[in-house]
Design an enzyme around this catalytic site. Structure first.
Site, short mmCIF file in Angstrom:
data_model
loop_
_atom_site.label_atom_id
_atom_site.label_comp_id
_atom_site.label_asym_id
_atom_site.label_seq_id
_atom_site.Cartn_x
_atom_site.Cartn_y
_atom_site.Cartn_z
N ASP A 30 -35.74 -3.18 -62.64
CA ASP A 30 -34.59 -2.78 -63.39
C ASP A 30 -34.89 -1.62 -64.32
O ASP A 30 -36.14 -1.61 -65.17
CB ASP A 30 -34.12 -3.80 -64.28
N ILE A 31 -34.14 -0.43 -64.53
CA ILE A 31 -34.37 0.74 -65.01
C ILE A 31 -34.33 0.59 -66.79
O ILE A 31 -34.89 1.07 -67.42
CB ILE A 31 -33.33 1.85 -64.71
N ASN A 83 -24.50 -11.44 -61.74
CA ASN A 83 -23.21 -11.09 -62.74
C ASN A 83 -22.10 -10.90 -61.50
O ASN A 83 -22.49 -9.98 -60.76
CB ASN A 83 -23.32 -10.01 -63.75
N GLY A 89 -19.79 -9.12 -66.92
CA GLY A 89 -21.07 -7.92 -67.39
C GLY A 89 -21.61 -7.51 -66.04
O GLY A 89 -22.34 -6.50 -66.26
N GLN A 90 -20.98 -7.52 -64.99
CA GLN A 90 -21.37 -6.62 -63.88
C GLN A 90 -21.05 -5.16 -64.09
O GLN A 90 -19.77 -4.68 -64.27
CB GLN A 90 -20.71 -7.04 -62.44
N HIS A 96 -26.27 -7.93 -56.43
CA HIS A 96 -27.82 -8.05 -56.78
C HIS A 96 -28.06 -9.32 -57.40
O HIS A 96 -27.11 -9.73 -58.09
CB HIS A 96 -28.23 -6.61 -57.51
N HIS A 98 -30.72 -10.65 -60.29
CA HIS A 98 -31.89 -10.26 -61.38
C HIS A 98 -32.94 -11.27 -61.30
O HIS A 98 -32.46 -12.55 -60.92
CB HIS A 98 -30.97 -10.23 -62.59
#
Ligand code: AMP
Ligand code: ZN
Length: 106
Positions: A30-31, A83, A89-90, A96, A98
């Protein structure tokens, strides 16, 4: 999907390094990590969210991918989060999962 950032990543447009990949999914960091280890398991096939997914095989393969990547990286304890929808909170509307471990802030 041309306008989807994760489709572009899968396509190699940003040169994102995949820490793991298989026929069904790619996995990358994750960035903006919310834990010491924060990975995203992303299906190669575009689907907006879990609500639009009706492929049981793909769902199973995604969860097996979580397990496989965790094993590969030696994470025997970790949290998975999906999410689904804006209110949850998507932010990226390409399904995807997490994977988080250590000092989790999510
Ligand atoms: P979500 O809020 O569940 O939609 O999660 C989207 C996640 O994607 C967030 O944790 C972002 O930090 C992450 N993200 C967004 N753009 C990128 C990118 N280009 N590379 C890696 N992760 C990203
Ligand atoms: Zn996409």
């Amino acid at each position: 999907m041309t306008d989807c950032i994760f489709c572009k990543i899968i396509n190699g447009d940003f040169g994102t390094e995949f820490v793991y990949e298989n026929e069904y999914a790619v996995v990358f960091n994750d960035i903006n990590p919310k834990a010491d280890t924060h990975l995203l398991v992303v299906p190669r096939f575009h689907v907006d969210s879990l609500n639009q997914l009706d492929d049981e095989l793909l769902l199973g393969k995604l969860m097996m991918t979580v397990k496989d990547v965790a094993k590969k990286l030696g994470l025997n304890s970790y949290r998975t989060v999906i999410n689904t929808g804006k209110d949850a909170g998507q932010e990226v509307f390409h399904l995807h999962i997490h994977i988080l471990k250590g000092n989790i802030k999510l």
